[in-house]
Design an enzyme around this catalytic site. Structure first.
Site, PDB file in Angstrom:
ATOM      1  N   HIS A  22       0.840  -1.195   0.000  1.00  0.00           N
ATOM      2  CA  HIS A  22       0.000   0.000   0.000  1.00  0.00           C
ATOM      3  C   HIS A  22       0.878   1.248   0.000  1.00  0.00           C
ATOM      4  CE1 HIS A  22      -2.322   3.123   2.307  1.00  0.00           C
ATOM      5  NE2 HIS A  22      -3.008   2.962   1.191  1.00  0.00           N
ATOM      6  N   ASP A  30       6.690   5.861 -21.753  1.00  0.00           N
ATOM      7  CA  ASP A  30       6.818   5.682 -23.196  1.00  0.00           C
ATOM      8  C   ASP A  30       8.207   5.173 -23.569  1.00  0.00           C
ATOM      9  OD1 ASP A  30       8.615   7.952 -23.485  1.00  0.00           O
ATOM     10  OD2 ASP A  30       6.880   9.284 -23.498  1.00  0.00           O
ATOM     11  N   TYR A 130       5.619  12.265 -24.067  1.00  0.00           N
ATOM     12  CA  TYR A 130       4.943  12.639 -22.815  1.00  0.00           C
ATOM     13  C   TYR A 130       3.855  11.639 -22.411  1.00  0.00           C
ATOM     14  CZ  TYR A 130       7.201  16.934 -24.323  1.00  0.00           C
ATOM     15  OH  TYR A 130       8.114  17.840 -24.775  1.00  0.00           O
TER      16      TYR A 130
END
Length: 158
Positions: A22, A30, A130
Site C-alpha cells: 500500500h 513511453d 509525454y
C-alpha cells in the site's frame, strides 16, 4: 496464460504488482523515457503501446484511496494543463477503472523525481511523447462481516 488476466500482464509484471505494498508507486512510461537511468526495478514491455498496458495494470491494481492524489501524468514541457491525445486516452482509461479519481499533471522534474523513487517502472514501446503515468497502489478491503466462505475454502480469499 491464465483465465481472466490480460496477457500483457507478464509473469515479471504480475510478481512486481503483487509484491508492491500500500502506497507504493509504479510508473508506466513511453519508449523515449530514460527508464534504465530512472528505474529501481525495470520491466520492459517493448512493442506494446501505453494505453493497453495501463488498462491491463488497472485491471488488477487497486488505486490508493487513503490520499487525495494517487494517479499522476507527465505534461507537455511546462504546460501543466495542455492535453495531448495520449493524455486524454490515459484519463479516459483511468476513468473506466477509477471513476472517482483525478489524473494529476506533474511538470518535468516533479514527475521525474517521483518516478525515481517508485517501486518499479514499466517501459513500453509507446512512440508518442509525454506518454507517462504513475499509479499509487491502494488496498483490497476484506469482505463484509457475515459473508463466510464455503467449508473447505480458504476464508482469506478476496
Amino acid at each position: 496464460m491464465l483465465k481472466g488476466l490480460d496477457p500483457l500482464l507478464s509473469p515479471e509484471l504480475l510478481l512486481t504488482l503483487r509484491a508492491m505494498g500500500h502506497g507504493d508507486e509504479i510508473a508506466i512510461v513511453d519508449g523515449n523515457y530514460p527508464g534504465v537511468e530512472h528505474a529501481r526495478r525495470l520491466i520492459r514491455l517493448d512493442g506494446h503501446h501505453l494505453i493497453p498496458v495501463l488498462n491491463a495494470v488497472l485491471s488488477v491494481l487497486p488505486i490508493d484511496d487513503f490520499v487525495a492524489e494517487a494517479i499522476f501524468r507527465s505534461t507537455v514541457k511546462a504546460e501543466r494543463d495542455k492535453l495531448d491525445p495520449v493524455h486524454e486516452e490515459m484519463i479516459d482509461c483511468c476513468a473506466r477503472h477509477e471513476p472517482h479519481r483525478q489524473v494529476v499533471p506533474l511538470i518535468g522534474q516533479d514527475f521525474y523525481g517521483r518516478v525515481k523513487i517508485a517501486h518499479a517502472l514499466i517501459q513500453t514501446g509507446e512512440p508518442r511523447l509525454y506518454a507517462n503515468i504513475i499509479l499509487r497502489k491502494g488496498v483490497i478491503y476484506p469482505k463484509e462481516p457475515g459473508t463466510h466462505a464455503a467449508a473447505g475454502v480458504d476464508p482469506f480469499v478476496y
